[in-house]
Design a protein around this motif. Structure first.
Motif, short mmCIF file in Angstrom:
data_model
loop_
_atom_site.label_atom_id
_atom_site.label_comp_id
_atom_site.label_asym_id
_atom_site.label_seq_id
_atom_site.Cartn_x
_atom_site.Cartn_y
_atom_site.Cartn_z
N ASP A 138 0.86 -1.03 -0.08
CA ASP A 138 -0.03 -0.09 -0.01
C ASP A 138 0.95 1.24 0.13
N ASP A 139 2.19 1.02 0.38
CA ASP A 139 3.20 2.14 0.22
C ASP A 139 4.11 1.97 -0.88
N GLY A 140 4.25 0.84 -1.40
CA GLY A 140 5.39 0.74 -2.33
C GLY A 140 4.98 -0.34 -3.33
N GLN A 141 6.11 -0.83 -4.00
CA GLN A 141 5.98 -1.75 -5.05
C GLN A 141 7.23 -2.73 -5.09
N VAL A 142 7.29 -3.92 -5.45
CA VAL A 142 8.52 -5.01 -5.31
C VAL A 142 9.07 -4.49 -6.77
N VAL A 143 10.22 -4.44 -6.65
CA VAL A 143 11.04 -4.26 -7.72
C VAL A 143 11.04 -5.24 -8.76
N PRO A 144 10.59 -5.31 -10.02
CA PRO A 144 10.75 -6.20 -10.73
C PRO A 144 11.91 -6.86 -11.02
N GLY A 145 11.86 -8.58 -10.79
CA GLY A 145 13.26 -8.91 -11.14
C GLY A 145 14.09 -9.10 -9.82
N SER A 146 13.54 -8.28 -8.56
CA SER A 146 14.36 -8.52 -7.68
C SER A 146 14.29 -9.66 -6.59
N VAL A 147 13.21 -10.60 -6.83
CA VAL A 147 13.18 -11.83 -6.05
C VAL A 147 14.10 -12.83 -6.33
N THR A 148 15.08 -13.45 -5.49
CA THR A 148 16.03 -14.14 -5.75
C THR A 148 16.04 -15.07 -4.58
N ALA A 149 16.52 -16.50 -4.60
CA ALA A 149 16.45 -17.39 -3.82
C ALA A 149 17.80 -18.12 -3.75
N SER A 150 18.57 -18.58 -2.88
CA SER A 150 19.80 -19.25 -2.89
C SER A 150 19.58 -21.04 -3.18
N THR A 151 18.45 -21.25 -2.78
CA THR A 151 17.79 -22.46 -3.10
C THR A 151 16.43 -22.72 -2.98
N GLY A 152 15.79 -23.67 -3.57
CA GLY A 152 14.65 -23.59 -3.63
C GLY A 152 13.79 -22.82 -4.68
N THR A 153 12.58 -22.62 -4.40
CA THR A 153 11.79 -21.74 -5.33
C THR A 153 10.97 -20.58 -4.58
N ALA A 154 11.30 -19.49 -4.99
CA ALA A 154 10.47 -18.34 -4.64
C ALA A 154 9.56 -17.65 -5.66
N ALA A 155 8.34 -17.29 -5.40
CA ALA A 155 7.31 -16.65 -6.44
C ALA A 155 6.44 -15.71 -5.51
N LEU A 156 6.25 -14.49 -6.02
CA LEU A 156 5.30 -13.46 -5.86
C LEU A 156 3.89 -13.84 -6.35
N THR A 157 3.04 -13.93 -5.40
CA THR A 157 1.66 -14.15 -5.85
C THR A 157 0.49 -13.58 -5.16
N GLY A 158 0.29 -12.38 -5.96
CA GLY A 158 -0.60 -11.32 -5.20
C GLY A 158 -0.03 -10.58 -4.13
N THR A 159 -0.30 -10.65 -3.01
CA THR A 159 0.23 -9.88 -2.03
C THR A 159 1.20 -10.65 -1.22
N SER A 160 1.47 -12.05 -1.48
CA SER A 160 2.27 -13.16 -0.71
C SER A 160 3.72 -13.55 -1.65
N LEU A 161 4.89 -13.62 -0.89
CA LEU A 161 5.82 -14.17 -1.44
C LEU A 161 5.86 -15.46 -0.77
N ASN A 162 5.69 -16.38 -1.49
CA ASN A 162 6.11 -17.97 -1.14
C ASN A 162 7.32 -18.71 -1.61
N TRP A 163 7.80 -19.37 -0.61
CA TRP A 163 8.95 -20.12 -0.79
C TRP A 163 8.82 -21.60 -0.22
N SER A 164 9.64 -22.52 -1.05
CA SER A 164 9.67 -23.81 -0.64
C SER A 164 10.88 -24.37 -1.08
N GLY A 165 11.34 -25.31 -0.38
CA GLY A 165 12.76 -26.02 -0.80
C GLY A 165 13.26 -27.06 0.21
N VAL A 166 14.04 -27.90 -0.27
CA VAL A 166 14.73 -28.91 0.50
C VAL A 166 15.91 -28.61 0.98
N LEU A 167 16.20 -28.90 2.52
CA LEU A 167 17.20 -28.59 3.14
C LEU A 167 18.04 -29.63 3.87
#
Length: 262
Positions: free
Chosen positions: A123-152
């Motif tokens: 409501d006060d800003g925007q996620v910079v396009p292409g700035s989401v990174t993950a050292s391992t696993g998968t991260a994705a922005l869906t709506g207003t939530s950032l979800n990540w999953s991976g095997v450690l």
């Protein structure tokens, strides 16, 4: 007449014939009878792990290990932590970097995951396009939530980062507020208050102003010439000549003013 004992009541005596002894013990165990011989007692079974280890399909996190085969059942566990590059206040147009760290704190491989609620940020800003990174696993922005999953693996670590640019002008509540929550079994926050971040946004009147630079002349503006030096004031000389000589000074609105120009 000599009778032959039945197989059900045959004692399990030591014999050089291994298969016969094994068969007798198997039959005795199957029928629930005991012949009194200590060699026919059932072997104790090691404790089984909870059903989640045995009923699930074998995966990287549920496949039996040497520890489980020994009768121990370790639990999957991991922690999450959230941080921001600035504690604020930040100004309109600034860019912040957020980081979420996931650590496997157990002795088994775990399927970890989290969700980062960004409703109080967008409501006060925007996620910079292409700035989401993950050292391992998968991260994705869906709506207003950032979800990540991976095997450690045990003691494994994953880091997810992204950037948020503050709107200019700001139209929200001027607080960048978000919280990360574990979504897989065994996940917890690393410590109280370490999974939520609040960054205030400064008012427009508090925004530092840029210093004025050297002004360039307008394209139609002519350069100033040399100024004449200042000279002392000289009093006016009295009026003279035939134009005003001998004539009374007439002042509008003041009839009969007896004043003459001398």
């Amino acid at each position: 007449m000599r009778t032959t004992p039945s197989r059900r009541s045959a004692p399990c005596r030591r014999s050089s014939a291994g298969p016969s002894r094994a068969a007798a013990c198997t039959a005795s165990a199957r029928t629930g009878t005991s012949t009194g011989s200590p060699t026919c007692r059932r072997r104790p079974r090691p404790p089984r792990c909870p059903s989640r280890w045995s009923r699930r399909p074998a995966t990287a996190s549920t496949a039996p290990t040497a520890v489980q085969d020994a009768g121990e059942c370790p639990e999957p566990a991991y922690t999450v932590e959230k941080s921001a590059s600035s504690a604020g206040p930040v100004n309109a147009g600034d860019t912040l970097t957020y980081a979420v760290t996931v650590v496997n704190t157990s002795t088994v491989t775990v399927n970890a995951g989290f969700t980062d609620d960004l409703a109080g940020v967008l409501d006060d800003g925007q996620v910079v396009p292409g700035s989401v990174t993950a050292s391992t696993g998968t991260a994705a922005l869906t709506g207003t939530s950032l979800n990540w999953s991976g095997v450690l693996a045990p003691e494994g670590t994953a880091t997810v980062t992204y950037q948020v640019r503050v709107d200019d002008p700001v139209t929200g509540d001027r607080v960048l507020r978000n919280t990360v929550t574990p979504t897989s079994e065994g996940g917890t926050c690393v410590a109280e208050g370490r999974c939520a971040v609040e960054v205030p946004v400064a008012d427009d009147c508090d925004k530092p102003r840029k210093p004025h630079g050297n002004h360039k002349p307008h394209e139609n503006q002519k350069p100033h010439g040399a100024h004449n030096p200042y000279t002392a004031f000289k009093p006016f000389k009295p009026l003279s000549g035939d134009l005003f000589a001998g004539k009374p000074l007439a002042v509008p609105g003041v009839p009969g003013l007896p004043a003459r120009n001398r």
